[in-house]
Write an enzyme that holds these catalytic residues in place. Sequence first.
Site, PDB file in Angstrom:
ATOM      1  N   HIS A  79       0.602  -0.834  -0.404  1.00 62.22           N
ATOM      2  CA  HIS A  79      -0.220  -0.012   0.155  1.00 62.22           C
ATOM      3  C   HIS A  79       0.200   1.795  -0.009  1.00 62.22           C
ATOM      4  CE1 HIS A  79      -3.685   2.777   0.575  1.00 62.22           C
ATOM      5  NE2 HIS A  79      -3.186   3.170   1.651  1.00 62.22           N
TER       6      HIS A  79
ATOM      7  N   ASP B 111     -15.260   2.389   7.992  1.00 57.37           N
ATOM      8  CA  ASP B 111     -14.396   2.977   7.508  1.00 57.37           C
ATOM      9  C   ASP B 111     -14.765   4.358   6.751  1.00 57.37           C
ATOM     10  OD1 ASP B 111     -11.168   4.525   7.112  1.00 57.37           O
ATOM     11  OD2 ASP B 111     -12.175   3.620   5.216  1.00 57.37           O
TER      12      ASP B 111
ATOM     13  N   ARG C 202     -15.253  12.739   9.033  1.00 62.53           N
ATOM     14  CA  ARG C 202     -13.576  13.505   9.680  1.00 62.53           C
ATOM     15  C   ARG C 202     -12.951  14.259   9.122  1.00 62.53           C
ATOM     16  NH1 ARG C 202     -10.258   8.290   9.549  1.00 62.53           N
ATOM     17  NH2 ARG C 202      -8.377   9.800   8.869  1.00 62.53           N
TER      18      ARG C 202
ATOM     19  N   SER D 192      -7.765   3.207   9.625  1.00 63.25           N
ATOM     20  CA  SER D 192      -8.636   3.267   8.245  1.00 63.25           C
ATOM     21  C   SER D 192      -7.570   2.914   6.983  1.00 63.25           C
ATOM     22  CB  SER D 192      -8.530   4.880   8.231  1.00 63.25           C
ATOM     23  OG  SER D 192      -9.068   5.060   7.153  1.00 63.25           O
TER      24      SER D 192
ATOM     25  N   LYS E  72      -8.809  -1.735   5.298  1.00 65.19           N
ATOM     26  CA  LYS E  72      -9.166  -1.217   3.889  1.00 65.19           C
ATOM     27  C   LYS E  72      -7.915  -2.445   3.881  1.00 65.19           C
ATOM     28  CE  LYS E  72      -8.687   2.728   3.484  1.00 65.19           C
ATOM     29  NZ  LYS E  72      -9.563   4.346   3.631  1.00 65.19           N
TER      30      LYS E  72
END
Length: 433
Positions: free
Chosen positions: A82, A161, A168, A183, A187
Amino acid sequence: MRMVDIIAKKRDGHALTKEEIEFVVNGYTNDDIPDYQMSSLAMAIFFQDMTDEERAYLTMAMVESGDQIDLSNIEGIKVDKHSTGGVGDTTTLVLAPLVAALDVPVAKMSGRGLGHTGGTIDKLESVEGFHVEISEEEFVKLVNEDKVAVIGQTGNLTPADKKIYALRDVTATVNSIPLIASSIMSKKIAAGADAIVLDVKTGNGAFMKTVEDAEQLAHAMVKIGNQVGRQTMAIISDMSQPLGRAIGNALELQEAIDTLKGEGPEDLTELVLTLGSQMVVLAQKAKDLDEARGMLQEVIDNGKALEKFKTFLSNQGGDASVVDDPSKLPTAQYQFELPAKRSGVVSEMIANEIGIASMMLGAGRQTKEDVIDLAVGLVLNKKVGDRVEEGESLLTIYANSEDVEQVKQKLYDNITISDHAEQPQLIHTIITE
Ligand code: URA
Ligand code: CA
């Protein structure tokens, strides 16, 4: 349990229990808890932080709020990578076939680009016929047979999320380490990863502007991963200027091919070898990072990585002959150079603004519905630290319109030439536990 008591507890700096965190996440996802109470709790977390245990509970509660991808029918340790987002970040295109060439299974769920950062699927779709609309059965079969496949977003992953992130965004609580870390990790875990490699970007093109902030975020994510049984490693890398030279879909696909041949830009190659080494170690195909790096270099040198890329493209309907004949990629009608206005050394190329310039050419989406132009984009001829003479080309603009004056202005506004400048450090930190 009452939400008001949970808010007060966090406001006063106490740690929430697993049951309390699950109550909040489930209640908010089901609309039992209203936005005003959830935003109040998010602000309390922003100021009071969360313990390592709370962060892990929050992550897993979000994972369990929706579907989870089951990759258990794929043999081996599935390692996902990621990146926290960047401009011209071509790494996934190179990494997927590269580590797959060492039999590391890459079962990648990917997305399209939005805003000034590109998406892996868009880049891959510049290959005629390539598509990610495959069934989960087909996806699993391809990874088992050839070790690499990419599928578009499927299922209802981490709805908690999605809802909390949107809240947020409008309550000034995005920039909280425990909330960002949980968060992102939720995922990745919901997408089925056994192990995770994180590329946390720092610099003006990134979410985390300083190395210190990026390190904090990376450590937080690595801790969460390891606590919930997903081995995780991270690096902190520079995103003060775009990565590599190409920005734009087909241009980055070409850059990926060059890099798989061992002829790519130095920074992209180095980043790919660093992240790839972590993936290979986590997949238990090498005993340490040095051995892994040697193995990756070998499959670049002997052509196996490039061969794997061809197999991957054709498995998903793509015309793999583009690898040997790049003229088959979409090409822009016009090319314009951006001449330097003075001699000196390039000292700044602001990544996110250059990403926006590329989007203005049509390479990126402003809204989800926008149709992008796969052919257009930018290729940097100079990078920060490079010497340039007045009139020499800083970069080449690939456009399908003759009117690029605004784009040129945007680029000039965000590229600085000084008397002295040094190449920025590409990799700041390597975090293995
Ligand atoms: N990216 C995410 O996915 N979540 C955050 O909270 C911030 C950035
Ligand atoms: Ca690039």
